[in-house]
Design an enzyme around this catalytic site. Structure first.
Site, PDB file in Angstrom:
ATOM      1  N   PRO A  51     -11.897  24.462 -16.936  1.00  0.00           N
ATOM      2  CA  PRO A  51     -12.960  24.959 -17.818  1.00  0.00           C
ATOM      3  C   PRO A  51     -14.275  24.983 -17.036  1.00  0.00           C
ATOM      4  CG  PRO A  51     -12.461  22.678 -18.337  1.00  0.00           C
ATOM      5  CD  PRO A  51     -11.487  23.079 -17.275  1.00  0.00           C
ATOM      6  N   ASP A  64     -11.772  19.283 -13.830  1.00  0.00           N
ATOM      7  CA  ASP A  64     -13.155  19.656 -14.124  1.00  0.00           C
ATOM      8  C   ASP A  64     -13.744  20.429 -12.952  1.00  0.00           C
ATOM      9  OD1 ASP A  64     -13.042  18.523 -16.599  1.00  0.00           O
ATOM     10  OD2 ASP A  64     -14.066  16.664 -16.034  1.00  0.00           O
ATOM     11  N   ARG A 120     -19.227   7.636  -8.904  1.00  0.00           N
ATOM     12  CA  ARG A 120     -18.598   7.946 -10.186  1.00  0.00           C
ATOM     13  C   ARG A 120     -17.572   6.870 -10.536  1.00  0.00           C
ATOM     14  NH1 ARG A 120     -16.903  12.824 -12.733  1.00  0.00           N
ATOM     15  NH2 ARG A 120     -15.753  12.285 -14.611  1.00  0.00           N
ATOM     16  N   GLU A 126     -13.345  14.670 -27.832  1.00  0.00           N
ATOM     17  CA  GLU A 126     -12.149  15.474 -28.086  1.00  0.00           C
ATOM     18  C   GLU A 126     -11.073  15.198 -27.045  1.00  0.00           C
ATOM     19  OE1 GLU A 126     -14.042  17.419 -24.830  1.00  0.00           O
ATOM     20  OE2 GLU A 126     -14.908  16.787 -26.741  1.00  0.00           O
ATOM     21  N   ASP A 127     -11.486  14.789 -25.830  1.00  0.00           N
ATOM     22  CA  ASP A 127     -10.503  14.474 -24.798  1.00  0.00           C
ATOM     23  C   ASP A 127      -9.720  13.219 -25.150  1.00  0.00           C
ATOM     24  OD1 ASP A 127     -12.763  12.938 -24.540  1.00  0.00           O
ATOM     25  OD2 ASP A 127     -12.921  13.136 -22.369  1.00  0.00           O
TER      26      ASP A 127
END
Length: 646
Positions: free
Chosen positions: A9, A93, A128, A179-180
């Site tokens: 996406p 991602d 991260r 939502e994930d």
């Protein structure tokens, strides 16, 4: 059917989409075995142009341009699921990238184990944070309830497409956050086999500035609505027993309180009104969906928060958070456990068991010095309990070496222990006392305060290590000769000792000071020996023992100094003037072999007098130590003259 569909996406990804796409088109898997579906969510930068450039060059790249912006990554991912021609779909991602062999390894692993969901090892880039506990080891079939899977609810995994479609599993589009988590938990519950591949870095998650997907502020109603969906999903599944459902809900609640918007909403939200709105929705969510019986199943510091949440007590909740930050002000030890008297909880009837704070205490340490000290390793530093700072003067410390293979423990008292400060002199011979104890030993500290004990691994926090990484001690424990090398572990950077049996010769060079010393140099090695070391000279089956004057250890060379006169005296007293020489240090397992060709060093000169009748003779003898490619030998040259006795 293709093997894998990679779903990407995209929204405003111009800055980093090329790195992502390069990692995808350069996979080790054949390019006709997978496809890359990029779904652009109405980007207004050059994201679409970059994607079309890749599409024109690589036939496996397909670009879907949405007609309207969805406001989140859920709908673009759903479109990729619908369009997927692969047996599996892997969500990536647009600002992240894959290891070159990721697709091939994941597919082969999934096929081998008939996996429905496959987690590939993740690495964080630029700081991260990524899940780590789940990737400690490869596991072809991970149990959802008994593992830490619930802490890995991000979508960047590989899923069997048929499993998703047969169970109508998709990303919810009516919320713009979490939502994930809903999608992944749904997939976990329906998956027959969940696998973890931890022996290859599959996915690189990058920390970046700015947003790459459309992100709308989520309301507490939507957020806790999503949490309710997950709880209902667990409650209504027929794939888990009631006991396992309860255990999974408790794990999810622990994860929710630790890693979610609930974790720090009182500090993130700027106004009291916003905080009260979130607190009210959190209160309604808990009251309607979490029976009070679950309170005892979650971690104690979350269990205590539930007292305030169930009473919709924002003031008490915030006071408790402040008190928790200063736990050491309220903590005490009783019967081997840490408890806390939080003033904010005084208005509630809280059982003492709920006030147990053992899990909140950490043993922190700092190592100031690590030194080879004769046949000891000296370790100097400090250690303290984060929850018991005020009780540190009553601390007792024990150093514990644990054999990594056998789990055997060797315990040592410090030579200095003053509150948080400690000094240990660990004797190498007592850590590895027998041949079977040769191996790797890991250092821990056991710290006791009033009957409470906490064990911590030591070494990660330290002053710079003063030696080279190859620095070793060479010793003998009466059973075998060994080397021991301190080192710091790869993953956690803690101190360990590696003992190895030693039975090979040391290559040496020799030089000498004509007036006093013979110097044996061991090049390219930083070696340490016992202070009272000896050289063993074996000449013509006679053994001569010569004490070493001193040993000078340098970063890339070790020097052993011996008095030439002591060697000469030993040789003369044994009446040895020639023969092959074997030289050892401290034991017959540590032989010294010369590197030089045709080297000689004069040890001494003797005058030998003989008298017979009226004649006497003098013989001058030069005793030399020679070297010739791995061989030492003693030679002598003599000069004789006769004189008449008066």
């Amino acid at each position: 059917m293709l093997k894998i569909t990679v779903a990407v996406p995209c929204y405003h990804a111009e800055q980093y989409i090329s790195r992502c796409m390069d990692s995808l088109v350069n996979q080790s898997m054949a390019d006709d075995e997978y496809e890359i579906i990029c779904v652009d969510d109405r980007s207004t930068d050059r994201t679409v142009e970059v994607l079309h450039e890749y599409q024109s060059r690589y036939h496996q790249v397909k670009v879907i341009e949405r007609e309207t912006n969805s406001g989140g990554p859920g709908e673009p991912r759903n479109q990729a699921i619908e369009a997927a021609k692969g047996k599996y779909i892997f969500f990536v991602d647009s600002d992240d990238y894959l290891g070159t062999e990721a697709l091939e390894r994941l597919y082969n692993f999934a096929e081998e184990h008939d996996s429905d969901v496959i987690l590939g090892k993740m690495q964080g880039v630029n700081g991260r944070a990524v899940p780590k506990a789940i990737f400690k080891e490869t596991n072809p079939n991970v149990d959802l309830v008994d593992s830490v899977l619930v802490y890995a609810l991000g979508p960047t995994k590989m899923f069997r497409v048929s499993m998703l479609k047969e169970n109508s599993i998709s990303f919810p589009t009516n919320i713009k956050s979490t939502e994930d988590q809903v999608f992944v938990m749904n997939a976990f519950i329906h998956a027959s086999v969940i696998s973890v591949l931890a022996d290859y870095d599959c996915y690189y998650a990058v920390l970046h500035e700015g947003d790459h997907m459309t992100l709308a502020p989520v309301s507490p109603q939507d957020y806790y609505g999503a949490m309710k969906v997950i709880i209902d999903m667990i409650k209504t599944t027929t794939r888990l027993s009631e006991t396992r459902k309860e255990k999974l809900i408790a794990k999810f609640l622990n994860r929710h309180f630790e890693f979610s918007r609930t974790t720090d909403f009182t500090t993130v939200l700027p106004t009291e009104d916003e905080q009260r709105e979130w607190m009210n929705e959190l209160h309604l969510f808990v009251q309607k969906n979490i029976p009070s019986e679950f309170d005892t199943l979650v971690k104690n510091h979350f269990r205590l928060r539930l007292y305030f949440i169930r009473h919709n007590d924002l003031t008490g909740f915030k006071q408790f958070e402040r008190e928790e930050e200063h736990l050491h002000d309220f903590a005490y030890v009783e019967q081997g456990n840490i408890y806390a008297n939080f003033p904010s909880l005084s208005r509630y009837e809280v059982p003492k068991e709920a006030l147990k704070m053992n899990h909140k205490n950490q043993l922190t340490h700092f190592v100031e010095d690590i030194t080879f000290d004769d046949y000891h390793l000296l370790v100097k530093g400090s250690v303290h309990h984060t929850a018991l700072t005020h009780q540190s003067e009553r601390q007792n410390i024990v150093g514990v070496w644990v054999n990594r293979q056998t789990k055997l423990e060797k315990r040592f008292k410090p030579v200095v222990s003053e509150g948080e400060q400690f000094v240990f002199r660990f004797p190498f011979n007592e850590i590895a006392e027998t041949e079977v104890e040769i191996g790797v030993w890991d250092l821990f500290i056991d710290s006791y305060i009033d009957g409470y004990r906490r064990r911590g691994r030591i070494g990660r926090n330290r002053q710079p290590y003063q030696y080279k990484s190859h620095a070793r001690f060479l010793g003998n424990n009466g059973f075998s000769t060994y080397t021991v090398k301190p080192y710091f572990t790869k993953d956690f950077d803690n101190l360990s000792l590696e003992f190895k049996a030693h039975n090979t010769a040391l290559k040496v060079e020799i030089s000498h000071d004509p007036s006093s010393y013979l110097t044996i140099k061991i090049p390219k090695q930083q070696l340490f020996f016992p202070q009272k070391s000896i050289l063993l000279f074996k000449i013509n089956n006679q053994e001569l023992l010569v004490p070493v004057k001193d040993i000078i250890t340098k970063p890339n060379q070790t020097e052993i100094n011996i008095s030439r006169h002591l060697i000469a005296d030993k040789i003369a007293s044994a009446h040895i003037f020639k023969g092959d020489v074997d030289i050892f240090i401290n034991s017959y397992q540590t032989k010294l072999d010369p590197i030089q060709q045709d080297f000689s060093a004069s040890l001494c000169t003797y005058l030998i007098h003989r008298k017979r009748w009226f004649l006497k003779s003098e013989r001058k003898v030069d005793v030399q130590l020679k070297a010739n490619h791995s061989t030492f030998y003693i030679t002598s040259r003599s000069y004789r003259k006769q004189v008449t006795s008066k």
